[in-house]
Design a protein around this motif. Structure first.
Motif, PDB file in Angstrom:
ATOM      1  N   ASP A  25       0.857  -1.179   0.000  1.00 19.48           N
ATOM      2  CA  ASP A  25       0.000   0.000   0.000  1.00 19.48           C
ATOM      3  C   ASP A  25       0.902   1.241   0.000  1.00 19.48           C
ATOM      4  OD1 ASP A  25      -1.950   1.866   0.253  1.00 19.48           O
ATOM      5  OD2 ASP A  25      -2.421   1.408   2.361  1.00 19.48           O
ATOM      6  N   THR A  26       1.473   1.531  -1.162  1.00 15.17           N
ATOM      7  CA  THR A  26       2.363   2.686  -1.308  1.00 15.17           C
ATOM      8  C   THR A  26       2.211   3.237  -2.719  1.00 15.17           C
ATOM      9  OG1 THR A  26       4.619   3.451  -0.941  1.00 15.17           O
ATOM     10  CG2 THR A  26       4.406   1.347  -2.077  1.00 15.17           C
ATOM     11  N   TRP A  30       4.569   9.138  -2.875  1.00 21.79           N
ATOM     12  CA  TRP A  30       4.971   9.094  -1.455  1.00 21.79           C
ATOM     13  C   TRP A  30       6.463   8.790  -1.359  1.00 21.79           C
ATOM     14  CZ3 TRP A  30       7.451   6.808   2.502  1.00 21.79           C
ATOM     15  CH2 TRP A  30       7.114   7.201   3.798  1.00 21.79           C
ATOM     16  N   THR A  35      11.718  10.249   0.195  1.00 25.24           N
ATOM     17  CA  THR A  35      13.062   9.639   0.177  1.00 25.24           C
ATOM     18  C   THR A  35      13.914  10.011  -1.033  1.00 25.24           C
ATOM     19  OG1 THR A  35      12.499   7.659  -1.107  1.00 25.24           O
ATOM     20  CG2 THR A  35      12.006   7.582   1.242  1.00 25.24           C
ATOM     21  N   CYS A 108      25.933   0.752   8.162  1.00 24.20           N
ATOM     22  CA  CYS A 108      26.055   1.650   6.994  1.00 24.20           C
ATOM     23  C   CYS A 108      27.333   2.481   7.035  1.00 24.20           C
ATOM     24  CB  CYS A 108      24.839   2.564   6.900  1.00 24.20           C
ATOM     25  SG  CYS A 108      23.321   1.663   6.642  1.00 24.20           S
ATOM     26  N   ARG A 147       5.786  -1.418   4.382  1.00 23.92           N
ATOM     27  CA  ARG A 147       6.092  -0.326   3.453  1.00 23.92           C
ATOM     28  C   ARG A 147       7.029   0.724   4.053  1.00 23.92           C
ATOM     29  NH1 ARG A 147       0.413   3.123   3.492  1.00 23.92           N
ATOM     30  NH2 ARG A 147       0.430   3.599   5.708  1.00 23.92           N
ATOM     31  N   VAL A 151      10.832  -0.050   1.117  1.00 27.64           N
ATOM     32  CA  VAL A 151      10.919   0.845  -0.051  1.00 27.64           C
ATOM     33  C   VAL A 151      12.238   1.630  -0.081  1.00 27.64           C
ATOM     34  CG1 VAL A 151       8.413   1.104  -0.101  1.00 27.64           C
ATOM     35  CG2 VAL A 151       9.788   2.854   1.043  1.00 27.64           C
ATOM     36  N   LEU A 152      12.930   1.673   1.082  1.00 24.66           N
ATOM     37  CA  LEU A 152      14.119   2.540   1.191  1.00 24.66           C
ATOM     38  C   LEU A 152      15.392   1.919   0.612  1.00 24.66           C
ATOM     39  CD1 LEU A 152      13.710   3.610   4.934  1.00 24.66           C
ATOM     40  CD2 LEU A 152      13.315   5.074   2.951  1.00 24.66           C
ATOM     41  N   MET A 204      13.132   0.008  12.418  1.00 27.33           N
ATOM     42  CA  MET A 204      13.714   1.351  12.319  1.00 27.33           C
ATOM     43  C   MET A 204      12.779   2.406  12.889  1.00 27.33           C
ATOM     44  SD  MET A 204      14.965   3.394   8.921  1.00 27.33           S
ATOM     45  CE  MET A 204      13.345   3.813   8.337  1.00 27.33           C
ATOM     46  N   GLY A 206      12.296   5.768  12.212  1.00 24.27           N
ATOM     47  CA  GLY A 206      12.733   6.652  11.126  1.00 24.27           C
ATOM     48  C   GLY A 206      13.114   8.054  11.569  1.00 24.27           C
ATOM     49  N   ARG A 207      12.319   8.639  12.445  1.00 27.03           N
ATOM     50  CA  ARG A 207      12.607  10.038  12.832  1.00 27.03           C
ATOM     51  C   ARG A 207      13.856  10.136  13.689  1.00 27.03           C
ATOM     52  NH1 ARG A 207       6.545  12.575  13.282  1.00 27.03           N
ATOM     53  NH2 ARG A 207       6.075  12.054  11.132  1.00 27.03           N
ATOM     54  N   PHE A 210      16.785   9.888  11.422  1.00 25.98           N
ATOM     55  CA  PHE A 210      16.929  11.167  10.731  1.00 25.98           C
ATOM     56  C   PHE A 210      17.730  12.158  11.593  1.00 25.98           C
ATOM     57  CE2 PHE A 210      15.966  15.166   8.877  1.00 25.98           C
ATOM     58  CZ  PHE A 210      15.610  14.914   7.559  1.00 25.98           C
ATOM     59  N   ALA A 243      21.443   7.572   2.215  1.00 19.76           N
ATOM     60  CA  ALA A 243      20.450   6.935   3.088  1.00 19.76           C
ATOM     61  C   ALA A 243      19.041   7.303   2.658  1.00 19.76           C
ATOM     62  CB  ALA A 243      20.663   7.362   4.532  1.00 19.76           C
ATOM     63  N   ARG A 246      16.145  13.211   1.742  1.00 19.01           N
ATOM     64  CA  ARG A 246      15.831  14.285   2.706  1.00 19.01           C
ATOM     65  C   ARG A 246      16.959  14.443   3.720  1.00 19.01           C
ATOM     66  NH1 ARG A 246       9.551  14.351   4.394  1.00 19.01           N
ATOM     67  NH2 ARG A 246      10.264  12.669   5.710  1.00 19.01           N
ATOM     68  N   ASN A 271      18.899   3.000  -0.821  1.00 18.42           N
ATOM     69  CA  ASN A 271      19.911   2.985   0.234  1.00 18.42           C
ATOM     70  C   ASN A 271      20.609   1.615   0.194  1.00 18.42           C
ATOM     71  OD1 ASN A 271      21.213   2.586   2.703  1.00 18.42           O
ATOM     72  ND2 ASN A 271      19.746   3.817   3.839  1.00 18.42           N
ATOM     73  N   GLY A 302      24.971   4.973  10.581  1.00 20.62           N
ATOM     74  CA  GLY A 302      24.116   3.788  10.518  1.00 20.62           C
ATOM     75  C   GLY A 302      23.896   3.158  11.871  1.00 20.62           C
TER      76      GLY A 302
HETATM   77  N1  ACO Z   1       4.085   4.477   1.384  1.00 21.82           N
HETATM   78  C1  ACO Z   1       3.017   5.146   1.812  1.00 21.82           C
HETATM   79  N2  ACO Z   1       2.838   5.514   3.072  1.00 21.82           N
HETATM   80  C2  ACO Z   1       3.785   5.188   3.950  1.00 21.82           C
HETATM   81  C3  ACO Z   1       4.957   4.502   3.574  1.00 21.82           C
HETATM   82  C4  ACO Z   1       5.074   4.141   2.231  1.00 21.82           C
HETATM   83  N3  ACO Z   1       6.149   3.482   1.761  1.00 21.82           N
HETATM   84  N4  ACO Z   1       5.728   4.341   4.675  1.00 21.82           N
HETATM   85  C5  ACO Z   1       5.094   4.913   5.703  1.00 21.82           C
HETATM   86  N5  ACO Z   1       3.912   5.426   5.270  1.00 21.82           N
HETATM   87  C6  ACO Z   1       2.903   6.097   6.037  1.00 21.82           C
HETATM   88  C7  ACO Z   1       2.946   5.758   7.502  1.00 21.82           C
HETATM   89  O1  ACO Z   1       2.281   4.545   7.734  1.00 21.82           O
HETATM   90  C8  ACO Z   1       2.272   6.944   8.120  1.00 21.82           C
HETATM   91  O2  ACO Z   1       0.897   6.751   7.989  1.00 21.82           O
HETATM   92  P1  ACO Z   1      -0.093   7.242   9.171  1.00 21.82           P
HETATM   93  O3  ACO Z   1       0.105   8.727   9.280  1.00 21.82           O
HETATM   94  O4  ACO Z   1      -1.424   6.844   8.661  1.00 21.82           O
HETATM   95  O5  ACO Z   1       0.360   6.495  10.395  1.00 21.82           O
HETATM   96  C9  ACO Z   1       2.639   8.077   7.182  1.00 21.82           C
HETATM   97  O6  ACO Z   1       3.143   7.494   5.972  1.00 21.82           O
HETATM   98  C10 ACO Z   1       3.701   8.990   7.742  1.00 21.82           C
HETATM   99  O7  ACO Z   1       4.713   8.194   8.330  1.00 21.82           O
HETATM  100  P2  ACO Z   1       5.963   8.855   8.960  1.00 21.82           P
HETATM  101  O8  ACO Z   1       6.888   7.842   9.514  1.00 21.82           O
HETATM  102  O9  ACO Z   1       5.500   9.948   9.842  1.00 21.82           O
HETATM  103  O10 ACO Z   1       6.592   9.460   7.618  1.00 21.82           O
HETATM  104  P3  ACO Z   1       7.705  10.501   7.522  1.00 21.82           P
HETATM  105  O11 ACO Z   1       7.199  11.659   6.758  1.00 21.82           O
HETATM  106  O12 ACO Z   1       8.387  10.736   8.802  1.00 21.82           O
HETATM  107  O13 ACO Z   1       8.736   9.709   6.599  1.00 21.82           O
HETATM  108  C11 ACO Z   1      10.648   8.280   6.635  1.00 21.82           C
HETATM  109  C12 ACO Z   1       9.187   8.374   6.891  1.00 21.82           C
HETATM  110  C13 ACO Z   1      10.923   8.599   5.172  1.00 21.82           C
HETATM  111  C14 ACO Z   1      11.181   6.869   6.909  1.00 21.82           C
HETATM  112  C15 ACO Z   1      11.330   9.297   7.585  1.00 21.82           C
HETATM  113  O14 ACO Z   1      11.062   8.948   8.913  1.00 21.82           O
HETATM  114  C16 ACO Z   1      12.755   9.413   7.361  1.00 21.82           C
HETATM  115  O15 ACO Z   1      13.191  10.070   6.447  1.00 21.82           O
HETATM  116  N6  ACO Z   1      13.538   8.737   8.216  1.00 21.82           N
HETATM  117  C17 ACO Z   1      14.946   8.559   8.062  1.00 21.82           C
HETATM  118  C18 ACO Z   1      15.190   7.115   8.103  1.00 21.82           C
HETATM  119  C19 ACO Z   1      15.919   6.642   6.899  1.00 21.82           C
HETATM  120  O16 ACO Z   1      15.884   7.143   5.811  1.00 21.82           O
HETATM  121  N7  ACO Z   1      16.639   5.581   7.113  1.00 21.82           N
HETATM  122  C20 ACO Z   1      17.441   5.058   6.078  1.00 21.82           C
HETATM  123  C21 ACO Z   1      17.992   3.764   6.507  1.00 21.82           C
HETATM  124  S1  ACO Z   1      18.984   3.883   7.914  1.00 21.82           S
HETATM  125  C22 ACO Z   1      20.472   4.325   7.425  1.00 21.82           C
HETATM  126  O17 ACO Z   1      20.901   4.156   6.324  1.00 21.82           O
HETATM  127  C23 ACO Z   1      21.339   4.906   8.439  1.00 21.82           C
END
Ligand code: ACO
Length: 317
Positions: A25-26, A30, A35, A108, A147, A151-152, A204, A206-207, A210, A243, A246, A271, A302
């Motif tokens: 469901d993505t 989005w 990302t 990472c 999801r 997806v990342l 993870m 996510g925030r 970040f 990563a 954003r 990533n 990481g």
């Molecule tokens: N498709 C559609 N909707 C999604 C998806 C998706 N793939 N994934 C999450 N959502 C939904 C969530 O379920 C949530 O829905 P809800 O509001 O009904 O509960 C909504 O989107 C918002 O979710 P958030 O987690 O608040 O989304 P946010 O805008 O914060 O973005 C993200 C999520 C991109 C993961 C963000 O937290 C982020 O950028 N985090 C950094 C983490 C990262 O990038 N890690 C990389 C790997 S780690 C590394 O390499 C070190």
């Protein structure tokens, strides 16, 4: 220490955001807006071992170095095809050398750890040329029904050869405690093991990731530049762990420098964990974006939470 060659290998299967939306469901909008990712390569019929070997052979060819002149192979992979022997031993056999090999796991940030060890080996005069390969298959430990994480990521292998010379590279590594990234593992069938089975998929926050990433990266970069007595102007390119676009944009904004200094390719690799910086470097090399003597800064972060930066010279002369 200096980098004298690069190589890479990606799985042949390209998975677009639209492909993901067929079973999750993505949607493309989005994923792109959160990302920056449009597509990634995912292992299907190949193995990570094959990819790592391919990247190493490509790198050796690019560096124009005799295989017998490689003194050490450092291989970074979070998981690989076997618990033992190490992935680096398969590379050793495939390329036909008799040098020592070692596998590492720094999540990472692994490429920076490998550079740090290579630098120490060179400074201790135990090696003149070190082959580093970061080969990653996060597709094997993300939950493809979630999801939020699958997806990342993308799979791939990136390699470099580092050699003595250049200038005195500066490397900084740091670990801070966090539970923001975790992936459990279950091994064997010991009748004595009373531990509960762990969830074998990436978890993870996510925030939190970040925040930790953007807080660490600038500090790590400033630290290595200060140690070298250099400024941002002395650096030709800053290569950040790919990563999430954003995260990259946020880090970039803190420096107030031109976007050209922060190349990226996450759009079509996703990533790829520790492989992301060597993959990006190889792409720049093959596109002839680098010139002999360029000063590069790598910054990665990481699970751990580990982070680190490396200031290094590009080119043979
Ligand atoms: N498709 C559609 N909707 C999604 C998806 C998706 N793939 N994934 C999450 N959502 C939904 C969530 O379920 C949530 O829905 P809800 O509001 O009904 O509960 C909504 O989107 C918002 O979710 P958030 O987690 O608040 O989304 P946010 O805008 O914060 O973005 C993200 C999520 C991109 C993961 C963000 O937290 C982020 O950028 N985090 C950094 C983490 C990262 O990038 N890690 C990389 C790997 S780690 C590394 O390499 C070190």
């Amino acid at each position: 220490m200096k980098i004298i060659g690069t190589g890479s290998a990606l799985p042949h299967l390209v998975v677009t955001n639209d492909d993901l939306s067929k079973f999750l469901d993505t949607n493309d909008e989005w994923i792109r807006t959160r990302t920056g990712i449009q597509s990634r390569n995912i292992l299907s019929t190949e193995t990570i071992t094959e990819l790592a070997i391919k990247a190493c052979l490509d790198c050796i060819k690019n560096a124009k170095i005799d295989i017998q002149d490689i003194d050490y192979i450092l291989c970074h992979s979070v998981i690989s095809d076997a618990i033992i022997p190490a992935l680096s031993t398969f590379i050793h056999d495939a390329i036909g050398t008799d040098c020592p090999t070692l596998d590492l796991n720094g999540a990472c940030t692994g490429f920076i750890y490998a550079l740090d060890i290579a630098d120490s080996l060179i400074k201790a005069q135990k090696a003149k040329n070190v082959l580093i390969v970061c080969a990653e298959e996060p597709s094997k430990f993300v939950d493809w029904t979630k999801r939020e994480t699958c997806v990342l990521f993308g799979d791939g292998a990136g390699a470099v050869i580092v050699s003595e010379g250049g200038f005195d590279s500066k490397i900084h590594l740091k670990t801070q405690h966090t539970d923001a990234l975790y992936c459990g593992a279950n091994y064997g069938n010991s009748p004595f093991d009373k531990q509960e089975m762990k969830d074998p998929f990436l978890y993870m926050k996510g925030r939190d990731v970040f925040k930790l990433a953007v807080q660490s990266s600038k500090k790590d970069i400033d630290y290595v530049l200060e140690k070298a007595g250099m400024t941002y102007d002395d650096v030709n390119y800053f290569l950040l762990h790919q990563a999430n676009m954003r995260i990259i944009d946020f880090i970039k904004e803190q420096f107030g420098l031109s976007c050209e200094k922060f190349p990226h390719n996450i759009e079509y690799t996703g990533n790829t964990s520790s492989a992301s910086i060597p993959l990006l470097l190889d792409e720049m090399n093959k596109n002839e974006q680098l010139k002999d003597g360029d000063v590069l800064v790598f910054s990665a972060f990481g699970a751990g939470f580990t982070s680190g930066a490396c200031l290094i010279k590009w080119g043979k002369n």
